[in-house]
Scaffold this motif. Structure first.
Motif, short mmCIF file in Angstrom:
data_model
loop_
_atom_site.label_atom_id
_atom_site.label_comp_id
_atom_site.label_asym_id
_atom_site.label_seq_id
_atom_site.Cartn_x
_atom_site.Cartn_y
_atom_site.Cartn_z
N GLN A 21 -8.76 2.43 2.54
CA GLN A 21 -9.38 2.32 3.85
C GLN A 21 -10.86 2.70 3.79
O GLN A 21 -11.71 2.02 4.37
N PRO A 60 3.77 0.22 8.15
CA PRO A 60 4.80 0.78 7.26
C PRO A 60 5.96 -0.19 7.07
O PRO A 60 6.52 -0.71 8.03
N ALA A 88 3.72 0.64 2.69
CA ALA A 88 3.20 -0.16 3.80
C ALA A 88 2.64 -1.45 3.24
O ALA A 88 2.59 -1.65 2.02
N GLN A 92 -5.42 0.90 13.32
CA GLN A 92 -4.33 0.62 12.38
C GLN A 92 -4.84 -0.24 11.24
O GLN A 92 -5.39 -1.32 11.45
N ALA A 149 -2.77 -0.55 8.16
CA ALA A 149 -1.61 -0.99 7.38
C ALA A 149 -0.38 -0.74 8.23
O ALA A 149 -0.41 0.07 9.17
N VAL A 193 0.86 -1.19 0.00
CA VAL A 193 0.00 0.00 0.00
C VAL A 193 0.89 1.23 0.00
O VAL A 193 1.75 1.39 0.87
N GLY A 225 -0.79 -4.00 3.74
CA GLY A 225 -2.10 -4.18 4.33
C GLY A 225 -2.54 -5.62 4.20
O GLY A 225 -2.00 -6.39 3.41
N TYR A 256 1.24 5.29 0.54
CA TYR A 256 0.53 6.24 1.38
C TYR A 256 -0.52 7.02 0.60
O TYR A 256 -1.64 7.26 1.08
N TYR A 259 -3.67 5.07 0.45
CA TYR A 259 -4.19 4.48 1.68
C TYR A 259 -5.62 4.93 1.99
O TYR A 259 -6.48 4.12 2.31
N TYR A 318 -0.84 5.50 8.71
CA TYR A 318 -1.73 4.42 8.27
C TYR A 318 -2.77 4.08 9.33
O TYR A 318 -3.22 2.95 9.43
N GLN A 319 -3.16 5.09 10.09
CA GLN A 319 -4.22 4.94 11.08
C GLN A 319 -5.41 5.79 10.67
O GLN A 319 -5.25 6.86 10.09
#
Length: 414
Positions: free
Chosen positions: A104, A138, A298, A134, A136, A95, A300, A97, A100, A128-129
């Motif tokens: 999500q 990093p 990251a 959370q 994913a 993933v 996921g 950023y 993301y 990634y929150q």
């Protein structure tokens, strides 16, 4: 990514490839559970490094087998979108950023329970929150720094860039170091989305408003930031007609000893390692504040995975294990997003550049790319197009940003 630019970095998907669907492995008598992992991070030379991490995970977890699919970065996004739509995505997948928020919001990422959040660097983990959860983990990060040619600075009798430099010091040095007759330029900074959102942050401005659905860059801070970029063209850096903006133009110019300062990511270390002159890096200067671009990748876990627990275990190993850290640092394969400075000490001692500490100092002020749930690529393309129009002299900066505001708001639903 080459973190290309994180970084930083984007390439358009050029092929639609079907990814391996989630494998249903057995347990107990039927053998280990098999999970699938599709990635782009190892493509182009790090496939064996990734396999070493996978082998170590399987050795520690004999009840879990991992099947790896590696795709070129340019193909990856389209392929993943296709498989997510079809419900055939791998159990674990890379993933970026910038994507993301969309993933999500669309519910394709499983929420992760992290055994030890403290192992990760806070600023990268938190990217990634969503609402404290959370989604994913990093796997790596790269920062953008200011490269400089020490020999050119020495010849001009100028002090080297330092962490407390501002735009004013950078501009003065760039003007003093530019010698057009000799083909030597003082500075180079791409005119693009990825530079603009960062210099906007360095100038105290915001790209998006608080709602995240409308732009906020058409402001005095945004206009000043845009001028900082486009007005370098033809004064302290080459024009478009002279090659500025073509692939690797800036890096090649630096390697040839014809560029005094270069804004780019740490992924260029290897390319410039053996140049016949002294060079080093510094944290990028800001104007009202320091803000550095950080590009991160990251992993996921698919919300549709039949093996979320096993996939999550692999995701943690892939992003925080000692094997991963050692493999990345020894091979120079981007940086692990871990918090333990002792584990990273070896990186600081590798030399060339001498001031590798600037890589970590740049994390004191992070400028993450603005992200939207829909229209991310359009947003990025539009701001780049409009800024290049201003750079080429076909529009004023004010008109370019006004046009970008109207076009982007329409693209992202603002």
């Amino acid at each position: 990514m080459r973190t290309t630019p994180l970084t930083a970095i984007g390439l358009a998907g050029v092929a639609v490839l079907a990814l391996t669907s989630c494998s249903a492995g057995g347990g107990g008598d039927s053998g280990p559970v098999t999970i699938t992992y599709t990635n782009f991070i190892s493509n182009g030379g790090n496939e064996e490094n990734l396999q070493a991490i996978v082998d170590a995970f399987e050795a520690e977890n004999p009840d879990i087998a991992v099947e790896v699919t590696t795709l070129p970065y340019g193909d990856y996004s389209t392929a993943l979108q296709t498989d997510l739509a079809a419900g055939t995505a791998s159990d674990v997948f890379d993933v970026e950023y910038s994507n993301y928020a969309q993933y999500q919001a669309n519910g394709v990422l499983a929420e992760l329970e992290v055994d030890d959040p403290g192992v990760y660097r806070d600023s990268v983990l938190e990217a990634y929150q969503t609402d404290g959860a959370q989604f994913a983990l990093p796997s790596s990060f790269s920062t953008v720094v200011l490269y400089f040619n020490r020999d050119l600075f020495d010849a001009a009798g100028l002090e080297y860039p330092s962490s407390d430099w501002t735009w004013a010091e950078e501009k003065a040095a760039a003007e003093a170091l530019t010698d057009k007759a000799a083909g030597v330029w003082g500075d180079h900074q791409p005119v693009s989305f990825y530079e603009y959102y960062k210099v906007l942050a360095q100038n105290g401005g915001d790209f998006l408003d608080e709602s995240g659905t409308k732009v906020a860059f058409n402001s005095p801070e945004g206009i000043e930031a845009a001028k900082w970029l486009v007005e370098k063209s033809g004064t302290v850096m080459p024009t478009i007609e002279e090659g500025q903006g073509t692939p690797d133009f800036d890096t090649n110019l630096f390697v040839e000893g014809k560029l005094a300062m270069l804004h780019t990511g740490i992924w260029v270390f290897g390319t410039v390692a053996d140049v016949p002159f002294g060079w080093d890096i510094a944290v990028e200067p800001g104007n009202t504040e320091q803000a550095s671009a950080v590009f991160s990748n990251a992993v996921g876990v698919s919300a549709d995975s039949e093996h979320v627990a096993e996939a999550s275990k692999f995701a943690e190993f892939l992003t925080s294990s000692e094997t991963m850290v050692d493999t990345r640092l020894e091979s120079g394969w981007e940086l692990p997003a871990i918090s333990d400075e002792a584990e990273l000490a070896g990186y600081l001692e590798q030399g060339n550049p001498e001031n590798r500490q600037a890589v970590f100092d740049s994390l004191d002020g992070v400028a993450l790319p603005p992200v939207v749930a829909e229209g991310q690529q359009e947003m990025q393309d539009i701001i780049t197009e409009e800024l290049v129009e201003a750079q080429a002299g076909r529009k004023s900066v004010e008109d370019a940003l006004a046009s970008a505001e109207e076009r982007i708001n329409a693209a992202i639903g603002g």
